[in-house]
Scaffold this motif. Structure first.
Motif, mmCIF file in Angstrom:
data_model
loop_
_atom_site.group_PDB
_atom_site.id
_atom_site.type_symbol
_atom_site.label_atom_id
_atom_site.label_comp_id
_atom_site.label_asym_id
_atom_site.label_seq_id
_atom_site.Cartn_x
_atom_site.Cartn_y
_atom_site.Cartn_z
ATOM 1 N N VAL A 188 46.465 -41.451 -34.532
ATOM 2 C CA VAL A 188 45.326 -41.226 -33.891
ATOM 3 C C VAL A 188 45.192 -40.629 -32.622
ATOM 4 O O VAL A 188 46.063 -41.178 -31.812
ATOM 5 C CB VAL A 188 44.451 -42.482 -33.991
ATOM 6 C CG1 VAL A 188 43.023 -42.339 -33.431
ATOM 7 C CG2 VAL A 188 44.423 -43.175 -35.366
ATOM 8 N N THR A 190 43.953 -40.080 -29.263
ATOM 9 C CA THR A 190 42.770 -40.647 -28.358
ATOM 10 C C THR A 190 43.319 -40.078 -26.819
ATOM 11 O O THR A 190 44.534 -39.652 -26.865
ATOM 12 C CB THR A 190 42.658 -42.113 -28.364
ATOM 13 O OG1 THR A 190 44.019 -42.548 -28.139
ATOM 14 C CG2 THR A 190 42.277 -42.657 -29.743
ATOM 15 N N ASP A 191 42.535 -40.313 -26.075
ATOM 16 C CA ASP A 191 42.764 -39.669 -24.794
ATOM 17 C C ASP A 191 43.902 -40.673 -23.855
ATOM 18 O O ASP A 191 44.586 -40.212 -23.023
ATOM 19 C CB ASP A 191 41.720 -39.604 -23.636
ATOM 20 C CG ASP A 191 40.421 -38.812 -24.331
ATOM 21 O OD1 ASP A 191 40.791 -37.829 -24.979
ATOM 22 O OD2 ASP A 191 39.406 -39.002 -23.831
ATOM 23 N N TYR A 209 51.452 -34.949 -30.301
ATOM 24 C CA TYR A 209 50.261 -34.394 -31.367
ATOM 25 C C TYR A 209 50.796 -32.941 -31.471
ATOM 26 O O TYR A 209 49.758 -32.241 -32.194
ATOM 27 C CB TYR A 209 48.891 -34.727 -30.777
ATOM 28 C CG TYR A 209 48.807 -36.091 -30.488
ATOM 29 C CD1 TYR A 209 48.659 -37.010 -31.437
ATOM 30 C CD2 TYR A 209 48.625 -36.692 -29.270
ATOM 31 C CE1 TYR A 209 48.367 -38.395 -31.427
ATOM 32 C CE2 TYR A 209 48.353 -37.877 -28.779
ATOM 33 C CZ TYR A 209 48.150 -38.888 -29.917
ATOM 34 O OH TYR A 209 48.027 -40.222 -29.431
ATOM 35 N N ASN A 214 45.585 -31.645 -37.885
ATOM 36 C CA ASN A 214 44.111 -32.673 -37.733
ATOM 37 C C ASN A 214 44.741 -33.996 -37.823
ATOM 38 O O ASN A 214 44.554 -34.843 -38.657
ATOM 39 C CB ASN A 214 43.222 -32.215 -38.839
ATOM 40 C CG ASN A 214 42.649 -30.953 -38.895
ATOM 41 O OD1 ASN A 214 41.909 -30.687 -37.869
ATOM 42 N ND2 ASN A 214 42.841 -30.269 -39.956
ATOM 43 N N THR A 217 40.951 -39.252 -35.643
ATOM 44 C CA THR A 217 40.232 -39.493 -34.442
ATOM 45 C C THR A 217 39.801 -40.725 -34.479
ATOM 46 O O THR A 217 39.707 -41.597 -35.179
ATOM 47 C CB THR A 217 39.017 -38.694 -34.495
ATOM 48 O OG1 THR A 217 38.088 -39.207 -35.250
ATOM 49 C CG2 THR A 217 39.506 -37.081 -34.549
ATOM 50 N N ASP A 219 36.844 -41.926 -34.033
ATOM 51 C CA ASP A 219 35.648 -41.830 -34.940
ATOM 52 C C ASP A 219 36.173 -42.328 -36.586
ATOM 53 O O ASP A 219 35.517 -43.003 -37.068
ATOM 54 C CB ASP A 219 34.725 -40.686 -34.984
ATOM 55 C CG ASP A 219 34.012 -40.721 -33.511
ATOM 56 O OD1 ASP A 219 33.672 -41.730 -33.075
ATOM 57 O OD2 ASP A 219 33.561 -39.729 -33.276
ATOM 58 N N ASP A 220 37.226 -41.613 -36.780
ATOM 59 C CA ASP A 220 37.648 -41.840 -38.453
ATOM 60 C C ASP A 220 37.989 -43.427 -38.367
ATOM 61 O O ASP A 220 37.583 -43.952 -39.509
ATOM 62 C CB ASP A 220 39.107 -41.057 -38.431
ATOM 63 C CG ASP A 220 38.784 -39.754 -38.613
ATOM 64 O OD1 ASP A 220 37.696 -39.235 -38.854
ATOM 65 O OD2 ASP A 220 39.633 -38.905 -37.990
#
Length: 257
Positions: A188, A190-191, A209, A214, A217, A219-220
């Motif tokens: 995932v 993330t920041d 990454y 893809n 995220t 949100d996923d």
């Protein structure tokens, strides 16, 4: 009552507690559960970020919480007599050393926040989760809780323990109105996750990454957690593993460059 039914004066919005809600998966989950019909208690240490989230999203309330501190957890629980959902999301990884050269303090920190943090939250909120129509404990685990990889011993050990916690809790609560689920994400983007793991080294964090078209995220994962908790009350999703298409295993990721 289910969130899909919608709140009324006789049936107020059910309460969801999300730990580690100041960023990443936790913040995304708080937003998503508020949209699904919950009153969300967004809990974390960084109150400024929580206040910003609460100011942006209706039905989100900011509460300062340190899951490694008993008094902090008790203070949160004292104000919550009825909880529908507890998302044990607070966690993190520290370091990428081999076992033989690793810092034991990193292992201790990972176990405390990922495992004991979840234990503290369950102990404190179980009476509230059993109140009313019953509740649901969700553990944000990881594929690292089911597989291992080199240079990840401390994190994989903590996440394996967190998975064992969820499995044990489900056995112990059998016959009581509390569901227990683990959502186990793979890669995932993330920041902060990789940046924290590498002690603030942005180049190393970005390399995780690099070339992955893809990655998942936040949100996923929030979408997945929302799916799990909005199933009918008789349906318990024990474990949901979710990875990006590019990732077959922790050590096998397709990169375009």
């Amino acid at each position: 009552m289910t969130p899909e039914a919608g709140p009324t004066s006789a049936h107020p919005r059910p309460v969801a507690v999300v730990t580690g809600a100041s960023s990443g998966i936790g913040a995304a989950t708080a937003r998503r559960l508020a949209a699904e019909g919950y009153d969300v208690v967004a809990a974390a240490r960084r109150r400024d970020r929580l206040d910003a989230l609460a100011g942006e999203v209706e039905h989100v309330r900011a509460v300062t919480l340190d899951v490694t501190d008993d008094a902090s957890v008790a203070a949160l629980a004292a104000d919550l007599p009825d909880v529908a959902v507890l998302v044990n999301n607070a966690g993190g990884a520290f370091g990428m050393d081999e076992v033989a050269t690793s810092d034991v303090e990193d292992w201790r920190r990972m176990y405390d926040v990922n495992v004991l943090g979840s234990v503290r939250m369950v102990k404190a909120l179980l009476p509230a989760l059993e109140a009313g129509a019953g509740g649901h404990v969700v553990v944000t685990g990881s594929i690292a809780g089911h597989l291992v990889y080199e240079n990840g011993g401390g994190y994989t050990a903590a996440k394996h323990a967190e998975a064992a916690l969820a499995q044990t809790l489900r056995l112990e609560l059998n016959g009581r109105p509390v569901r227990v689920s683990e959502v186990a994400p793979g890669m995932v983007a993330t920041d902060e996750f990789s940046l924290v793991r590498f002690g603030g080294d942005q180049a190393k964090a970005d390399a995780v990454y690099a070339g992955v078209a893809n990655p998942l995220t936040a949100d996923d994962i929030a979408d997945t957690i929302a799916f799990v908790v909005t199933r009918p009350a008789h349906v318990n999703i024990d474990l949901l593993v979710v990875k990006p298409l590019a990732q077959a295993a922790p050590h096998k990721v397709h990169r375009t460059s």
